[in-house]
Write a protein that holds these residues in place. Structure first.
Motif, mmCIF file in Angstrom:
data_model
loop_
_atom_site.group_PDB
_atom_site.id
_atom_site.type_symbol
_atom_site.label_atom_id
_atom_site.label_comp_id
_atom_site.label_asym_id
_atom_site.label_seq_id
_atom_site.Cartn_x
_atom_site.Cartn_y
_atom_site.Cartn_z
ATOM 1 N N THR A 116 -9.640 -52.119 -35.182
ATOM 2 C CA THR A 116 -8.743 -53.249 -34.979
ATOM 3 C C THR A 116 -7.566 -52.819 -34.110
ATOM 4 O OG1 THR A 116 -7.512 -52.758 -37.013
ATOM 5 C CG2 THR A 116 -9.305 -54.363 -37.177
ATOM 6 N N ALA A 117 -7.008 -53.790 -33.385
ATOM 7 C CA ALA A 117 -5.841 -53.530 -32.536
ATOM 8 C C ALA A 117 -4.968 -54.769 -32.508
ATOM 9 C CB ALA A 117 -6.273 -53.145 -31.127
ATOM 10 N N GLY A 118 -3.660 -54.556 -32.345
ATOM 11 C CA GLY A 118 -2.705 -55.664 -32.345
ATOM 12 C C GLY A 118 -2.027 -55.779 -33.699
ATOM 13 N N LYS A 119 -0.720 -55.565 -33.715
ATOM 14 C CA LYS A 119 0.000 -55.589 -34.985
ATOM 15 C C LYS A 119 -0.046 -56.951 -35.655
ATOM 16 C CE LYS A 119 3.246 -52.049 -33.344
ATOM 17 N NZ LYS A 119 4.648 -51.758 -32.968
ATOM 18 N N ILE A 120 -0.032 -58.015 -34.859
ATOM 19 C CA ILE A 120 -0.038 -59.368 -35.411
ATOM 20 C C ILE A 120 -1.435 -59.981 -35.362
ATOM 21 C CG2 ILE A 120 0.854 -61.723 -35.106
ATOM 22 C CD1 ILE A 120 3.432 -60.509 -34.085
ATOM 23 N N SER A 121 -2.106 -59.866 -34.208
ATOM 24 C CA SER A 121 -3.427 -60.506 -34.070
ATOM 25 C C SER A 121 -4.504 -59.787 -34.866
ATOM 26 C CB SER A 121 -3.835 -60.545 -32.604
ATOM 27 O OG SER A 121 -4.044 -59.234 -32.101
ATOM 28 N N ARG A 122 -4.389 -58.460 -35.011
ATOM 29 C CA ARG A 122 -5.394 -57.651 -35.709
ATOM 30 C C ARG A 122 -6.791 -57.976 -35.189
ATOM 31 N NH1 ARG A 122 -2.941 -58.572 -41.782
ATOM 32 N NH2 ARG A 122 -0.991 -57.439 -41.470
ATOM 33 N N HIS A 164 -6.726 -46.654 -31.518
ATOM 34 C CA HIS A 164 -5.840 -46.493 -32.685
ATOM 35 C C HIS A 164 -4.373 -46.406 -32.258
ATOM 36 C CE1 HIS A 164 -8.742 -46.298 -35.878
ATOM 37 N NE2 HIS A 164 -9.400 -45.293 -35.326
ATOM 38 N N ALA A 165 -4.125 -45.882 -31.053
ATOM 39 C CA ALA A 165 -2.751 -45.689 -30.592
ATOM 40 C C ALA A 165 -2.155 -46.934 -29.940
ATOM 41 C CB ALA A 165 -2.703 -44.519 -29.603
ATOM 42 N N ILE A 166 -2.916 -48.003 -29.792
ATOM 43 C CA ILE A 166 -2.404 -49.224 -29.170
ATOM 44 C C ILE A 166 -1.290 -49.815 -30.030
ATOM 45 C CG2 ILE A 166 -2.965 -51.606 -28.531
ATOM 46 C CD1 ILE A 166 -5.750 -50.641 -27.755
ATOM 47 N N SER A 167 -0.142 -50.027 -29.438
ATOM 48 C CA SER A 167 0.997 -50.558 -30.188
ATOM 49 C C SER A 167 1.521 -51.825 -29.513
ATOM 50 C CB SER A 167 2.115 -49.511 -30.288
ATOM 51 O OG SER A 167 2.540 -49.123 -28.991
ATOM 52 N N VAL A 168 0.698 -52.861 -29.544
ATOM 53 C CA VAL A 168 1.092 -54.175 -29.020
ATOM 54 C C VAL A 168 0.942 -55.195 -30.134
ATOM 55 C CG1 VAL A 168 0.465 -53.633 -26.642
ATOM 56 C CG2 VAL A 168 -1.246 -54.621 -28.165
ATOM 57 N N ASP A 169 1.647 -56.313 -29.996
ATOM 58 C CA ASP A 169 1.554 -57.349 -31.021
ATOM 59 C C ASP A 169 0.198 -58.019 -31.036
ATOM 60 O OD1 ASP A 169 4.104 -56.922 -31.911
ATOM 61 O OD2 ASP A 169 5.014 -58.447 -30.628
ATOM 62 N N SER A 170 -0.363 -58.249 -29.845
ATOM 63 C CA SER A 170 -1.611 -58.997 -29.768
ATOM 64 C C SER A 170 -2.353 -58.659 -28.491
ATOM 65 C CB SER A 170 -1.322 -60.503 -29.815
ATOM 66 O OG SER A 170 -2.483 -61.262 -29.568
ATOM 67 N N LEU A 171 -3.687 -58.678 -28.570
ATOM 68 C CA LEU A 171 -4.523 -58.578 -27.377
ATOM 69 C C LEU A 171 -4.710 -59.998 -26.842
ATOM 70 C CD1 LEU A 171 -7.247 -55.975 -28.458
ATOM 71 C CD2 LEU A 171 -5.080 -55.576 -27.276
ATOM 72 N N THR A 172 -3.670 -60.481 -26.166
ATOM 73 C CA THR A 172 -3.608 -61.886 -25.773
ATOM 74 C C THR A 172 -4.792 -62.295 -24.916
ATOM 75 O OG1 THR A 172 -1.209 -61.611 -25.735
ATOM 76 C CG2 THR A 172 -2.090 -63.649 -24.812
ATOM 77 N N MET A 173 -5.138 -61.475 -23.945
ATOM 78 C CA MET A 173 -6.230 -61.792 -23.024
ATOM 79 C C MET A 173 -7.498 -61.015 -23.360
ATOM 80 S SD MET A 173 -4.588 -64.006 -21.456
ATOM 81 C CE MET A 173 -5.921 -64.498 -20.382
ATOM 82 N N ASN A 174 -7.684 -60.732 -24.640
ATOM 83 C CA ASN A 174 -8.902 -60.099 -25.138
ATOM 84 C C ASN A 174 -9.207 -58.786 -24.408
ATOM 85 O OD1 ASN A 174 -9.275 -62.244 -26.943
ATOM 86 N ND2 ASN A 174 -10.318 -63.441 -25.399
#
Length: 475
Positions: free
Chosen positions: A169-175, A200-210
């Motif tokens: 999983t990635a994205g602190k909010i979108s997960r 695992h190291a991705i530190s963004v809120d959301s993968l907005t554009m997938n």
């Protein structure tokens, strides 16, 4: 470790109601029931629930007798509940993540863990053939926005226990759910560990554009190099073939495309039709695609160079000389038409389907005959740009098409400014952009040309028989 759930149902529901704001969010529903003489509560997201399955489960819970209720949630999940996809979640954070992903959560008084019932059903379209990634032969199905259906399409083609589907999983909010698909006995282990670490190291809120957002997060170097670092496909057969060759396929939830890594320039040029036809036809299609790509890059800059140096034109090519008066400099005609073609492409995307055909006809007439008659453009310039515009669609990769376009623009400007030396400098810059590019694994972008591997290079240009390709892959 996250915060544990309480043994008291009332305490758990009060906290969850406050976090989920069930009084405001109409689609997050809490339903109280009694099972086995105990108070219980079900949380679910309206729209993700498979109602027919839930009705049967509720009927079972209402009929459950007190003596049939075990002491722990794990025993309840494993021994009592008549359903396949059941999990136990002792932590509140895990409960919230699964609930908002569509899992139905069952809380029972006296249990310090939640029971997850995966009876979700996402809204989805049919697995029709993708409109962009078509093939003349072969399967007519395509990836959709639902992750579990995409993994099933790959499993259907590779029935091997060595096929691994690893969920991250990635994205602190979108997960956002991400799946790494690979053959356990063929994958590059170093690349696999590196990809896992980067995700695992991705530190963004959301993968907005997938997938584009994911691509930018896991490959940050040399953003100014336009040549693509990933191959995207909407075809399950292409993704499955890449997995069998030892590559890693990355699937992202809510995206109908698969991302293939590592990817070289030769991988991007390949298409499914190369393999759905006999070796002679497949080789012809592949070589034609390579040749047309080179022509689209060099055609207009070469014409500009010859226009600026007419004495270089041999007698048998004198017919290419512009005979009409040139009112606008040739280089500006090429640059304006490059922009106009992109404008027409964007207009076609946003035009309602019922109007696209008549508007395309009008645009063709206006940009064709009228612009030539008005003196803005010369007929020869229009013809060459028309070929380039159509030939760009021989590449299934949008990214590669635009990379060639950007390099063509640079070639035009350099040729107009510095004549032959500018033309040669533009070609050198293009070769450097290709050769200097690196795959996600940090390896050569032009392998097997460099480092040289003649057997693999032959396979890249010629479509071999299945037995020969299998033997080469095993080596």
């Amino acid at each position: 470790m996250g915060e544990k759930l309480s043994l008291r149902l009332k305490e758990n529901t009060e906290i969850l109601d406050e976090i989920l704001q069930t009084d405001k969010n109409f689609d997050i529903i809490r339903k109280g029931i009694v099972t086995g003489g105990r108070d219980a509560c079900i949380y679910f997201v309206d729209g993700f629930l498979e109602e027919s399955i839930m009705e049967k489960l509720l009927e079972f819970f209402y009929k459950l007798k007190p003596e049939e209720v075990p002491l722990s949630a794990s025993q309840m999940a494993e021994q009592v509940i008549p359903y396949v996809e059941v999990s136990v979640m002792p932590e509140r954070e895990e409960l919230l993540k699964n609930l908002l992903s569509g899992v139905t959560c069952l809380l029972i008084d006296g249990y310090d863990a939640c029971i997850g019932l995966d009876c979700r059903s996402y809204p989805m379209r049919s697995v029709d053939e993708p409109s962009k990634d078509k093939a003349l032969r072969g399967s007519k199905d395509g990836f959709v926005e639902t992750l579990v259906f995409n993994t099933a399409l790959i499993r259907r083609r590779i029935r091997s226990s060595k096929l691994s589907m690893e969920m991250l999983t990635a994205g602190k909010i979108s997960r956002t759910d991400i799946v790494l698909c690979y053959m356990d006995d063929r994958v590059d282990r170093r690349l696999l560990r590196e990809l896992q670490g980067r995700i695992h190291a991705i530190s963004v809120d959301s993968l907005t554009m997938n997938q584009e957002s994911l691509a930018e997060c896991i490959y940050e170097q040399k953003w100014y190099n336009p040549f693509p670092k990933f191959k995207f496909t909407e075809r399950p057969d292409t993704a499955s073939a890449a997995i069998l060759e030892g590559n890693i396929v990355i699937l992202v939830d809510n995206s109908p495309q698969a991302m293939i890594v590592p990817t070289s320039i030769f991988d991007i040029v390949e298409e499914a039709d190369d393999y759905y036809f006999p070796p002679v036809t497949g080789s012809y299609l592949r070589l034609s695609r390579f040749l047309i790509a080179i022509i689209t890059l060099l055609l207009t800059p070469t014409f500009l160079l010859l226009y600026q140096n007419p004495e270089w034109i041999p007698r048998w090519l004198e017919f290419i000389v512009i005979k009409d008066t040139v009112h606008v400099p040739v280089v500006w005609q090429f640059l304006m038409l490059e922009l106009a073609i992109d404008g027409l492409r964007l207009a076609a995307i946003n035009t309602p389907s019922m109007l696209s055909t008549p508007l395309s006809v009008v645009a063709g007439i206006v940009l064709g005959q009228f612009t030539v008659d008005s003196g803005w453009f010369n007929a020869e310039i229009m013809m060459y740009m028309a070929f380039v515009a159509i030939a760009n669609y021989t590449q299934s990769s949008y990214e590669l098409g635009y990379a060639l376009k950007f390099m063509r623009l640079i070639l035009l400007v350099l040729t107009a400014a510095f004549d032959l030396w500018g033309f040669l400098a533009g070609i050198a810059l293009t070769l450097y952009a290709i050769a200097g590019n690196k795959t996600v694994a940090g390896k050569s972008y032009i392998y097997p040309l460099f480092p040289l591997n003649l057997q693999q290079l032959k396979k890249r240009f010629l479509r071999l028989r299945l037995k020969e390709e299998t033997e080469q892959n095993q080596k």
